[in-house]
Design an enzyme around this catalytic site. Structure first.
Site, PDB file in Angstrom:
ATOM      1  N   GLU A 332     -11.373 -34.059  -0.724  1.00  0.00           N
ATOM      2  CA  GLU A 332     -10.209 -34.653  -0.059  1.00  0.00           C
ATOM      3  C   GLU A 332      -8.950 -33.965  -0.574  1.00  0.00           C
ATOM      4  OE1 GLU A 332      -9.083 -37.327   2.007  1.00  0.00           O
ATOM      5  OE2 GLU A 332      -7.116 -36.808   1.211  1.00  0.00           O
ATOM      6  N   CYS A 407     -11.864 -39.295  15.304  1.00  0.00           N
ATOM      7  CA  CYS A 407     -10.884 -40.207  15.911  1.00  0.00           C
ATOM      8  C   CYS A 407     -10.211 -39.529  17.101  1.00  0.00           C
ATOM      9  CB  CYS A 407      -9.858 -40.670  14.885  1.00  0.00           C
ATOM     10  SG  CYS A 407      -9.017 -39.328  14.044  1.00  0.00           S
TER      11      CYS A 407
HETATM   12  C1  LIG Z   1      -9.418 -39.890   9.000  1.00  0.00           C
HETATM   13  S1  LIG Z   1      -9.097 -39.865   7.283  1.00  0.00           S
HETATM   14  C2  LIG Z   1     -10.673 -40.324   6.674  1.00  0.00           C
HETATM   15  C3  LIG Z   1     -10.734 -40.789   5.250  1.00  0.00           C
HETATM   16  C4  LIG Z   1     -11.999 -41.517   4.843  1.00  0.00           C
HETATM   17  N1  LIG Z   1     -13.200 -40.833   5.260  1.00  0.00           N
HETATM   18  C5  LIG Z   1     -11.974 -42.957   5.319  1.00  0.00           C
HETATM   19  O1  LIG Z   1     -12.763 -43.327   6.186  1.00  0.00           O
HETATM   20  O2  LIG Z   1     -11.156 -43.722   4.807  1.00  0.00           O
HETATM   21  C6  LIG Z   1      -8.947 -38.150   6.982  1.00  0.00           C
HETATM   22  C7  LIG Z   1      -8.708 -37.755   5.552  1.00  0.00           C
HETATM   23  O3  LIG Z   1      -8.666 -36.333   5.496  1.00  0.00           O
HETATM   24  C8  LIG Z   1      -7.706 -35.953   4.534  1.00  0.00           C
HETATM   25  N2  LIG Z   1      -7.353 -34.559   4.847  1.00  0.00           N
HETATM   26  C9  LIG Z   1      -6.488 -34.114   5.786  1.00  0.00           C
HETATM   27  N3  LIG Z   1      -6.488 -32.772   5.830  1.00  0.00           N
HETATM   28  C10 LIG Z   1      -7.385 -32.342   4.909  1.00  0.00           C
HETATM   29  C11 LIG Z   1      -7.846 -31.061   4.489  1.00  0.00           C
HETATM   30  N4  LIG Z   1      -7.379 -29.938   5.035  1.00  0.00           N
HETATM   31  N5  LIG Z   1      -8.769 -31.001   3.525  1.00  0.00           N
HETATM   32  C12 LIG Z   1      -9.263 -32.127   2.964  1.00  0.00           C
HETATM   33  N6  LIG Z   1      -8.862 -33.374   3.313  1.00  0.00           N
HETATM   34  C13 LIG Z   1      -7.942 -33.485   4.271  1.00  0.00           C
HETATM   35  C14 LIG Z   1      -6.604 -36.986   4.680  1.00  0.00           C
HETATM   36  O4  LIG Z   1      -5.806 -37.058   3.523  1.00  0.00           O
HETATM   37  C15 LIG Z   1      -7.415 -38.254   4.933  1.00  0.00           C
HETATM   38  O5  LIG Z   1      -7.713 -38.916   3.737  1.00  0.00           O
END
Ligand SMILES: C[S@@+](CC[C@H](N)C(=O)[O-])C[C@H]1O[C@@H](n2cnc3c(N)ncnc32)[C@H](O)[C@@H]1O
Length: 479
Positions: A332, A407
């Site tokens: 993450e 999503c």
């Molecule tokens: C839709 S959320 C899902 C989080 C988790 N799976 C949940 O259900 O609570 C997407 C996550 O991806 C992270 N994120 C965004 N861009 C990213 C990247 N390039 N690499 C890793 N994580 C990333 C965001 O910070 C966020 O926590």
């Protein structure tokens, strides 16, 4: 109304600011109504199928126009009365509330199917019945409000009027929030009025209050309020967190001071969670549990698998699967969320999960070096989905199953096409309605690796590389 030019808008092209009368036939991805005005396709904000509306064109292109509803001339036959209304306007957070819930659910299923077939060019997958929302209203555990100024210069606290950054409509009861969440917002507004603290005015660059974020622990009953202001000198507010945002980016993130409770507590999937202010947490707690249950079912764990949870946030998906897996590795980008994930593993006595802070684009290869190749990869990216390069990194993992929590079906579709082209089979897809009354669509897709298809792709690639026409210098990617 159409101008009397003798030509319809398609023939002469629509003009920005022009008004047209149209009937909405369907809904586009993202939720806008689709109408045709003499052959010109018009995407209408605020229109639902069957509505006859007067619209004003906001963007005019050769082959289509975008417009906003000015007047509902006659509602579609299926329309139901709006429940969540602020200052006479439908709640901006519930643009589909005029559609019966069953219709909303059916349209979301159709849009997932259409995205995968039409945008992804895929077929042969099983589109499973959508999981309906447990609660059609009062399901959001997080809402962000804006401050504005009322007629008597008093502070108001609500949502921006549609298309108006400079006008805020006061909210007394938002049906997307719980009663406790509404009470918390109203208390902060009363404080602002009692203490005569003014809303920030972006034009005059005066005043103090910008936004209020109310977050709720659904199961813990906790409420956390975060006030976002333009400066720091004003009477002590009745909130837990205070963020100062000096610029006009429209962003609510910035240095945050703690006045009350820093971590919000929640329970989910039988586990306890602590959530930091900057960490992502699904906004519908009840449905997050059902979403994760679908992800776990698709992961098909037997107790020994190595699972990668990419885009793991505070570790919710990976930790909720940990008792059925051999080991879990989360990746993450937000370090605060990774710290939460580690603390949450400890809080729940989970010893087979490790978390790494990093970018999914560059972090997957090092993760494979550290942990070894996974059996199952769970992906839960933001709305933009994965870049082609990120998909290639996921392919290098050679996992038997990929569980993709999406999503946004329009970004899932090209990612799915790339996985299928490389030898995976899109087996099952199940929409899960996390956001009733809105066009937002969540779904879970299961990809299964087909070793014969992967071998065929590899030998075709090798043959192409040996051909004299193969591009010279097509070397290794750097990350
Ligand atoms: C839709 S959320 C899902 C989080 C988790 N799976 C949940 O259900 O609570 C997407 C996550 O991806 C992270 N994120 C965004 N861009 C990213 C990247 N390039 N690499 C890793 N994580 C990333 C965001 O910070 C966020 O926590």
């Amino acid at each position: 109304m159409e101008r009397a030019t003798g030509k319809g808008p398609a023939a002469r092209g629509a003009q920005r600011g022009e008004q047209l009368e149209v009937e909405i036939d369907s809904l586009a991805f993202g939720g806008r109504g689709v109408a045709r005005a003499d052959g010109l396709v018009v995407f209408v904000a605020g229109g639902l199928p069957g509505d006859r509306v007067r619209v004003e064109v906001t963007k005019a292109k050769k082959r289509f126009a975008e417009a906003r509803t000015v007047e509902l001339l006659s509602p579609g036959a299926d329309r139901v009365d709006d429940l969540c209304v602020h200052g006479g306007e439908p709640c901006p957070g519930a643009p589909w509330q005029g559609l019966p819930y069953e219709r909303q659910l059916a349209i979301k299923g159709e849009q997932v199917d259409e995205a995968l077939r039409r945008l992804g060019g895929l077929d042969g997958f099983e589109l499973e019945p959508s999981v309906p929302a447990a609660m059609q209203w009062r399901y959001r555990n997080k809402l962000e409000y804006s401050f504005g100024e009322g007629e008597d210069k008093e502070a108001i606290l609500g949502f921006h009027a549609r298309g108006r950054w400079d006008l805020v409509v006061d909210v007394d009861d938002c049906h997307l929030a719980s009663e406790a969440g509404n009470a918390a917002r109203n208390e902060v507004r009363e404080w602002a009025r009692a203490e005569s603290v003014a809303a920030f005015d972006r034009r005059a660059r005066s005043g103090i209050l910008r936004n209020l974020v109310v977050r709720e622990g659904w199961r813990s009953g906790q409420i956390q309020t975060r006030l976002v202001t333009a400066e720091r000198r004003f009477p002590k507010p009745p909130v837990d967190l205070h963020t100062i945002v000096a610029d006009d980016s429209g962003d609510s993130e910035g240095p945050t001071g703690v006045l009350g409770k820093e971590h919000l507590e929640e329970e989910l999937c039988g586990l306890k969670w602590e959530i930091s202010p900057g960490a992502f947490f699904q906004t519908n707690t009840e449905m997050a549990e059902r979403l994760y249950a679908v992800a776990a079912e698709y992961a098909g764990l037997s107790g020994s698998e190595r699972v990668f949870d990419l885009f793991c946030g505070i570790g919710t998906i990976g930790l909720s699967m940990a008792s059925r897996a051999g080991e879990v590795w989360g990746l993450e980008i937000v370090p605060e969320a990774i710290a939460d994930a580690e603390r949450n593993a400890e809080l729940n006595g989970i010893g087979n999960a490790r978390f790494v802070a990093g970018n999914a684009r560059t972090g997957v290869r090092p993760l494979v070096e550290q942990a070894g190749k996974p059996d199952v990869v769970v992906l839960d990216p933001p709305r933009a989905g994965l870049s082609q390069k990120m998909v290639r990194r996921v392919l290098e993992c050679e996992a038997a199953r990929i569980v993709y929590v999406s999503c946004n079906p329009t970004t899932l579709a090209p990612n799915a096409a790339q996985l299928v082209e490389a030898g995976y089979r899109l087996a099952r897809v199940r929409p899960v309605d996390m956001f009733p009354q809105t066009p937002h669509i969540e779904c879970v897709a299961l990809f299964e690796r087909d070793p014969a298809a992967v071998a065929a792709v590899a030998s075709a690639a090798a043959a192409a590389a040996e051909s004299p026409t193969a591009a010279a210098g097509a070397g290794e990617e750097s990350d």
